[in-house]
Design a protein around this motif. Structure first.
Motif, mmCIF file in Angstrom:
data_model
loop_
_atom_site.group_PDB
_atom_site.id
_atom_site.type_symbol
_atom_site.label_atom_id
_atom_site.label_comp_id
_atom_site.label_asym_id
_atom_site.label_seq_id
_atom_site.Cartn_x
_atom_site.Cartn_y
_atom_site.Cartn_z
ATOM 1 N N ASP A 108 -71.387 59.497 -36.621
ATOM 2 C CA ASP A 108 -69.957 59.525 -36.158
ATOM 3 C C ASP A 108 -68.949 59.801 -37.229
ATOM 4 O O ASP A 108 -67.811 60.568 -36.925
ATOM 5 N N VAL A 109 -69.036 58.842 -38.214
ATOM 6 C CA VAL A 109 -68.024 58.869 -39.242
ATOM 7 C C VAL A 109 -67.964 60.222 -40.015
ATOM 8 O O VAL A 109 -66.865 60.861 -40.239
ATOM 9 N N ALA A 110 -69.028 60.758 -40.406
ATOM 10 C CA ALA A 110 -69.337 61.881 -40.942
ATOM 11 C C ALA A 110 -68.668 63.210 -40.143
ATOM 12 O O ALA A 110 -68.083 63.912 -40.652
ATOM 13 N N ASN A 111 -69.092 63.125 -38.833
ATOM 14 C CA ASN A 111 -68.374 64.268 -38.075
ATOM 15 C C ASN A 111 -66.751 64.135 -37.996
ATOM 16 O O ASN A 111 -66.225 65.481 -37.866
ATOM 17 N N GLY A 169 -75.524 59.486 -44.756
ATOM 18 C CA GLY A 169 -74.382 58.524 -44.648
ATOM 19 C C GLY A 169 -73.419 59.123 -44.301
ATOM 20 O O GLY A 169 -73.300 59.688 -43.027
ATOM 21 N N ILE A 170 -72.335 58.707 -44.788
ATOM 22 C CA ILE A 170 -71.012 59.305 -43.805
ATOM 23 C C ILE A 170 -70.689 60.896 -44.209
ATOM 24 O O ILE A 170 -69.384 61.167 -44.269
ATOM 25 N N GLY A 171 -71.316 61.496 -45.126
ATOM 26 C CA GLY A 171 -71.332 62.791 -45.477
ATOM 27 C C GLY A 171 -70.714 63.037 -46.898
ATOM 28 O O GLY A 171 -70.363 64.410 -47.173
ATOM 29 N N PHE A 172 -70.569 61.962 -47.846
ATOM 30 C CA PHE A 172 -69.924 62.624 -48.962
ATOM 31 C C PHE A 172 -70.509 63.582 -49.822
ATOM 32 O O PHE A 172 -69.996 64.640 -50.018
ATOM 33 N N TYR A 173 -71.965 63.608 -49.992
ATOM 34 C CA TYR A 173 -72.585 64.821 -50.797
ATOM 35 C C TYR A 173 -72.446 66.169 -49.796
ATOM 36 O O TYR A 173 -72.184 67.108 -50.634
ATOM 37 N N CYS A 174 -72.604 66.001 -48.573
ATOM 38 C CA CYS A 174 -72.576 66.970 -47.599
ATOM 39 C C CYS A 174 -71.292 67.754 -47.863
ATOM 40 O O CYS A 174 -71.407 69.156 -47.723
#
Length: 215
Positions: A97-100, A71-76
């Motif tokens: 794109d949002v995660a980066n 997804g947008i990287g919350f857990y990462c």
């Protein structure tokens, strides 16, 4: 201190559009916090799942962890903040794109690392991780649509880790929940333990012939 309100407003609107585009009008499924816009903090219960996952994983400093459907990287982002080396695979380019973008905002340029695509096309058994986490409905959907493919996916994932965490969506999978030891017919893998995790159960897997990987 002078603040350029118009510039801040334009930046906020662009970021908002980017996030809405990533989720394509559906409900946002991960917590989102942007430090520049403290008034826009969206919570979806993912914080509780994170706490339960950390409780089971223990010390993750220096560990290699893979998150599927990142997804947008919350857990990462949250696991990386605690010292782990994070890798996220996400099919949606908009979400990557949002995660980066958030990685840049959080000043985390090289950890996590996000890859766009399907994990079954990206992973090989040469890849090894200390843990793999697949949050959300992806595992349930695969089980319901094609158990043969689900078995292949399970064998691939358990070939790259000895700690695999999969969420189950209980409303759609009541039969499997009644017997969580056999989530995939004829699979050589079984649920080692059901870890209570907010509103969705989390299954931790082991290979049937392995008995000693737990702490």
């Amino acid at each position: 201190m002078w603040v350029d309100v118009e510039a801040r407003s334009n930046t906020w609107m662009e970021f908002r559009k980017q996030v809405f585009r990533a989720f394509n009008g559906t409900e946002m499924d991960q917590e989102l916090f942007h430090p520049d816009f403290a008034d826009w903090h969206v919570t979806r219960g993912t914080g509780r799942r994170l706490r339960e996952l950390l409780k089971d994983l223990g010390d993750i400093n220096g560990k290699r962890i893979l998150v599927l459907d990142a997804g947008i990287g919350f857990y990462c982002h949250e696991l990386a903040k605690r010292g782990a080396r994070l890798y996220g695979i996400e099919p949606s380019k908009d979400k990557v794109d949002v995660a980066n973008y958030l990685s840049m905002v959080y000043r985390m340029p090289r950890n996590p690392l996000f890859t766009m695509g399907e994990f079954r096309e990206k992973l090989t058994k040469a890849d090894q991780f200390d843990a793999v986490f697949w949050p959300g409905p992806g595992w349930t959907t695969l089980l319901l649509e094609n158990q043969r493919e689900a078995g292949k996916a399970l064998n691939l994932l358990t070939g790259v880790t000895e700690r695999l965490y999969l969420e189950l969506e209980p409303d759609k999978l009541s039969r499997e929940l009644s017997n969580p030891a056999w989530p995939v017919e004829n699979s050589n893998w079984q649920a080692w333990e059901v870890v209570s995790i907010y509103d969705w159960p989390l299954l931790r897997y082991r290979q049937r012939r392995k008995v000693s990987w737990l702490r």
